[in-house]
Design an enzyme around this catalytic site. Structure first.
Site, PDB file in Angstrom:
ATOM      1  N   HIS A   1      22.183 -23.324   0.951  1.00 31.09           N
ATOM      2  CA  HIS A   1      21.420 -23.158  -0.317  1.00 31.09           C
ATOM      3  C   HIS A   1      21.329 -21.802  -0.809  1.00 31.09           C
ATOM      4  CE1 HIS A   1      17.845 -23.695  -2.798  1.00 31.09           C
ATOM      5  NE2 HIS A   1      18.265 -24.930  -3.066  1.00 31.09           N
ATOM      6  N   CYS A   2      21.425 -20.974   0.222  1.00 31.38           N
ATOM      7  CA  CYS A   2      21.240 -19.388  -0.433  1.00 31.38           C
ATOM      8  C   CYS A   2      22.457 -18.677  -1.230  1.00 31.38           C
ATOM      9  CB  CYS A   2      21.210 -18.519   0.967  1.00 31.38           C
ATOM     10  SG  CYS A   2      19.727 -18.897   1.917  1.00 31.38           S
ATOM     11  N   ILE A   3      23.434 -19.527  -0.965  1.00 33.41           N
ATOM     12  CA  ILE A   3      24.918 -19.038  -1.383  1.00 33.41           C
ATOM     13  C   ILE A   3      25.439 -19.922  -2.851  1.00 33.41           C
ATOM     14  CG2 ILE A   3      25.547 -18.057   0.700  1.00 33.41           C
ATOM     15  CD1 ILE A   3      27.786 -20.260   0.757  1.00 33.41           C
TER      16      ILE A   3
END
Length: 328
Positions: free
Chosen positions: A319-321
């Site tokens: 999700h962070c990327i």
């Protein structure tokens, strides 16, 4: 701000490039990013931003199904450096560019990452609202009906907005994202460089339903933290006054470290794509159970697991990327 499960026009990503962060893990991280990009491209268009000197390598690893585009970067956490897109309900698209200070001045330089949101919106011709608030996209999650989920550890951290209290931050989020109600979790996972980003802790599955990470090992330092967050969710109400249905998702069993720092492994750090879920696997005994729980929660989407351990070495997850651009 639409919910992540609303239809997307595209997913945006950014190519790993901060050698001082990744060290010998840079090339494995790039291969892992490419695997995530190709998995998402099976559901929706993906564009990978990369520094000019890395563009050819990114294109070679990502393949023909992923578009690659030059953009000056310091590193690769698109959720946190990219814009948060918003819609007006009449076919209009705009976006919020937040202030970015590398998770409380943890990494330098970060000036190029801080400029990504506005630069991308300028290229796209999308109206930009500049928010007077330091905030990363991984620190918030919305249900698309006026409810925002976040954590006290991150949004109230002195290294982000020391002059702002909870009420001032809530008001800025109301004005920029159209939200009305807030669900505040407490602390994040042990040793999480993001200071408790909510996308490692919990997310909305659909209006009125939230999925949260739990730990069944009382000896784990994450156990009391996650129990507290679970209790908060069970007591919370959303913008429409509903009690939340809570789906519990286990932590991976194995604790992993880089040096003496524990990696913040979380199955909740997944991306909701058009018709699919791209979620992490860690080679852990809980991989299959976590996949089944996510699949049950999203019966209308196909779940794809991608090995994410090499991404976690840099401090984040799937999700962070990623950053979705909604279809207005």
């Amino acid at each position: 701000m639409p919910a992540e499960w609303a239809a997307h026009d595209r997913c945006w990503m950014a190519w790993p490039c901060r050698a001082a962060l990744w060290g010998e893990g840079l090339e494995p991280a790039r291969r892992a990013y490419a695997a995530v990009a190709k998995a998402i491209a099976g559901f929706e268009p993906v564009t990978m931003l990369a520094n000019g000197e890395d563009l050819a390598d990114a294109a070679a690893l990502c393949g023909d199904q992923v578009a690659c585009r030059a953009m000056a970067l310091d590193d690769s956490w698109m959720r946190d450096i990219g814009p948060s897109f918003v819609t007006d309900g009449r076919g209009g698209l705009a976006a919020v560019a937040w202030g970015f200070n590398a998770w409380g001045e943890k990494f330098h330089p970060y000036d190029q990452d801080a400029a990504v949101a506005k630069a991308l919106l300028g290229d796209l011709g999308v109206r930009c609202f500049s928010a007077p608030l330091v905030l990363e996209g991984g620190s918030i999650h919305v249900d698309g009906e006026g409810t925002l989920l976040t954590s006290e550890e991150c949004l109230l951290a002195a290294n982000r907005n020391p002059a702002l209290g909870r009420e001032e931050i809530e008001e800025l989020l109301r004005r920029h994202l159209g939200v009305k109600a807030f669900v505040w979790l407490g602390q994040g996972l042990q040793d999480d460089d993001t200071d408790g980003h909510v996308d490692n802790l919990a997310c909305f599955v659909r209006p009125g339903v939230v999925m949260t990470v739990v730990c069944d090992d009382p000896a784990d330092p994450n156990h009391p933290v996650l129990q507290d967050n679970l209790m908060r969710l069970k007591k919370a109400r959303d913008a429409r006054g509903r009690e939340l249905e809570v789906v519990e998702l286990p932590l991976p069993r194995e604790r992993r470290y880089v040096g003496d720092q524990r990696l913040a492994l979380s199955y909740a750090n997944f991306y909701i794509a058009n018709g699919g879920i791209v979620m992490p696997s860690f080679g852990d005994e809980q991989d299959a159970a976590a996949r089944d729980i996510v699949a049950d929660a999203f019966p209308d989407r196909r779940v794809v697991q991608v090995p994410a351990s090499d991404i976690l070495v840099g401090g984040g997850g799937i999700h962070c990327i990623t950053q979705q651009q909604p279809r207005p």
